[in-house]
Design a protein around this motif. Structure first.
Motif, mmCIF file in Angstrom:
data_model
loop_
_atom_site.group_PDB
_atom_site.id
_atom_site.type_symbol
_atom_site.label_atom_id
_atom_site.label_comp_id
_atom_site.label_asym_id
_atom_site.label_seq_id
_atom_site.Cartn_x
_atom_site.Cartn_y
_atom_site.Cartn_z
ATOM 1 N N TYR A 98 0.685 -6.646 5.044
ATOM 2 C CA TYR A 98 -0.206 -7.717 4.601
ATOM 3 C C TYR A 98 0.026 -9.008 5.384
ATOM 4 O O TYR A 98 1.157 -9.336 5.747
ATOM 5 N N VAL B 95 -7.550 -2.191 -3.821
ATOM 6 C CA VAL B 95 -6.703 -1.330 -3.007
ATOM 7 C C VAL B 95 -5.646 -0.688 -3.892
ATOM 8 O O VAL B 95 -5.136 -1.299 -4.824
ATOM 9 N N ASP B 96 -5.369 0.573 -3.612
ATOM 10 C CA ASP B 96 -4.293 1.266 -4.324
ATOM 11 C C ASP B 96 -2.956 0.742 -3.804
ATOM 12 O O ASP B 96 -2.671 0.824 -2.595
ATOM 13 N N GLU B 97 -2.163 0.214 -4.694
ATOM 14 C CA GLU B 97 -0.884 -0.365 -4.312
ATOM 15 C C GLU B 97 0.250 0.201 -5.164
ATOM 16 O O GLU B 97 0.020 0.827 -6.200
ATOM 17 N N GLU C 131 -7.128 -4.914 4.751
ATOM 18 C CA GLU C 131 -8.259 -4.072 4.404
ATOM 19 C C GLU C 131 -9.313 -4.956 3.754
ATOM 20 O O GLU C 131 -8.990 -5.873 3.016
ATOM 21 N N ARG D 155 -3.741 -0.811 -9.078
ATOM 22 C CA ARG D 155 -4.787 -1.277 -8.175
ATOM 23 C C ARG D 155 -4.751 -2.788 -8.115
ATOM 24 O O ARG D 155 -4.711 -3.474 -9.142
ATOM 25 N N PRO E 246 0.832 -1.208 0.000
ATOM 26 C CA PRO E 246 0.000 0.000 0.000
ATOM 27 C C PRO E 246 0.867 1.258 0.000
ATOM 28 O O PRO E 246 1.947 1.281 0.603
ATOM 29 N N GLU E 247 0.419 2.289 -0.672
ATOM 30 C CA GLU E 247 1.200 3.514 -0.823
ATOM 31 C C GLU E 247 1.666 4.066 0.528
ATOM 32 O O GLU E 247 2.813 4.509 0.662
#
Length: 376
Positions: A224, A197-199, A188, A175, A143-144
């Motif tokens: 994660y 999810v934005d990754e 999440e 994503r 994730p960012e």
């Protein structure tokens, strides 16, 4: 303070990494124990019976040679054979035998770089770049908001080293999708539902020897439950990481000269009674390729290099005709002739490594070897 065989091997790895050796080669420790104390080292081109006997009689605990003692796997060990006698003598005298062969040929500042400079060539790169089989590409997703934390761990673990640069990586946004199972503990989202999810996709190179450690430190900070990652083998050549490693060298002469003048220089610098030459003696040489030892296998690389002449050993008759047809030149100084300087070169380099560590280890370059071929 003395050293151990293991410590000397570590220094040799700095001078000529075993990862640079060709697949068919057999470098490294040939005979002996890594925990053996070393106060005296002999260096030679070949582990012949005479060389081994001299090292044992001189009280050396380690013999470092260019050519390996053992090339092919042994099916038996007959102590009555020349190889068996060498192994028996070295074992009874607690002499460790170590080889640095094609890795020393390919290493930056190894045999080919030294040979080039000896005959007035400024080497600009290898004739055939080495393939770095020890490096892989590690790719994972994060994730960012965790990217900087995870990448800090990635670099602290030893990933991302390319040539003279560290902390090298590439990141790209995207994503990711997943659906957690009933017993999952997702970062999440919830069980049974598709999540997006934005990754950030992170890529970095890492040495195989460091891979387990890098994965361990990254997992410790990755959010994660299951960290997805991929490992890709790379066909990265020496010119891709600017290491300059590889077989042979090619480069410009300090000043143009004729083929005959270059051949004479090679003869004089190497202290040889004669060298063989192919081509017009008066042709102008501006760019040259070299390969110490046996260089016939690199003829195609020579033609591609744009060099005017190829200086090596054990070159072939039919290749000589092709060279004439192409209007180029050859200088054949023999296998022994283009490698016998290796003893002094390696002795000086190893002495410097030993001096830097403050160790009391004597290094002696062999002076008893001769070319098995004689001129009549």
């Amino acid at each position: 303070m003395s050293a151990t065989v293991s410590e000397i091997i570590s220094m040799m790895e700095e001078l000529a990494p075993s990862s640079l050796a060709e697949d068919w080669d057999n470098v490294g420790l040939q005979v002996g124990r890594t925990d053996r104390t070393v106060t005296r080292i002999h260096i030679a081109l070949d582990p012949t019976p005479e060389v081994v006997a001299k090292a044992c009689d001189d009280g050396a605990e380690m013999l470092i040679t260019h050519h390996p003692l053992i090339f092919a796997p042994l099916k038996n060990l007959d102590l009555a054979t020349p190889l068996g006698e060498i192994i028996a003598r070295s074992v009874s005298s607690s002499l460790a035998i170590y080889s640095a062969h094609t890795n020393l040929d390919s290493a930056p500042d190894g045999l080919n770089d030294a040979f080039s400079r000896m005959i007035g060539i400024d080497p600009s790169g290898p004739l055939v770049p080495s393939v770095d089989s020890e490096t892989v590409k590690l790719v994972f997703f994060v994730p960012e908001e965790y990217r900087h934390k995870v990448m800090k761990a990635l670099f602290s673990g030893g990933a991302g080293a390319i040539g003279k640069y560290s902390c090298c990586s590439f990141s790209s946004a995207g994503r990711g999708t997943y659906m957690p199972s009933g017993d999952a503990e997702p970062f999440e989202g919830s069980a049974g539902k598709m999540s997006c999810v934005d990754e950030v996709r992170v890529e970095a190179v890492v040495k195989r020897s460091r891979l387990d450690h890098v994965l361990s430190v990254v997992r410790e900070v990755h959010p994660y439950e299951t960290m997805e990652y991929n490992i890709y083998p790379l066909l990265r050549t020496a010119d891709a990481d600017a290491s300059g490693a590889g077989l042979g060298r090619v480069g410009a002469l300090a000043a143009p000269m004729t083929l005959a003048e270059l051949a004479q220089r090679v003869k004089e610098v190497l202290g040889l009674p004669a060298v063989k030459m192919v081509g017009d003696p008066g042709m102008t040489i501006r760019r040259a390729a070299v390969c110490t030892g046996s260089g016939a296998s690199l003829m195609k690389a020579f033609y591609r290099s744009g060099a005017d002449v190829y200086v090596s050993g054990e070159l072939k008759y039919h290749d000589a005709h092709t060279v004439l047809e192409k209007g180029k030149g050859l200088v054949d100084a023999g296998h022994f002739g283009t490698e016998h300087f290796a003893c002094g070169l390696l002795a000086r380099a190893l002495k410097e490594k030993i001096r830097e560590r403050g160790l009391a280890v004597e290094v002696v370059a062999s002076d008893i070897e001769k070319d098995p071929f004689a001129f009549v």
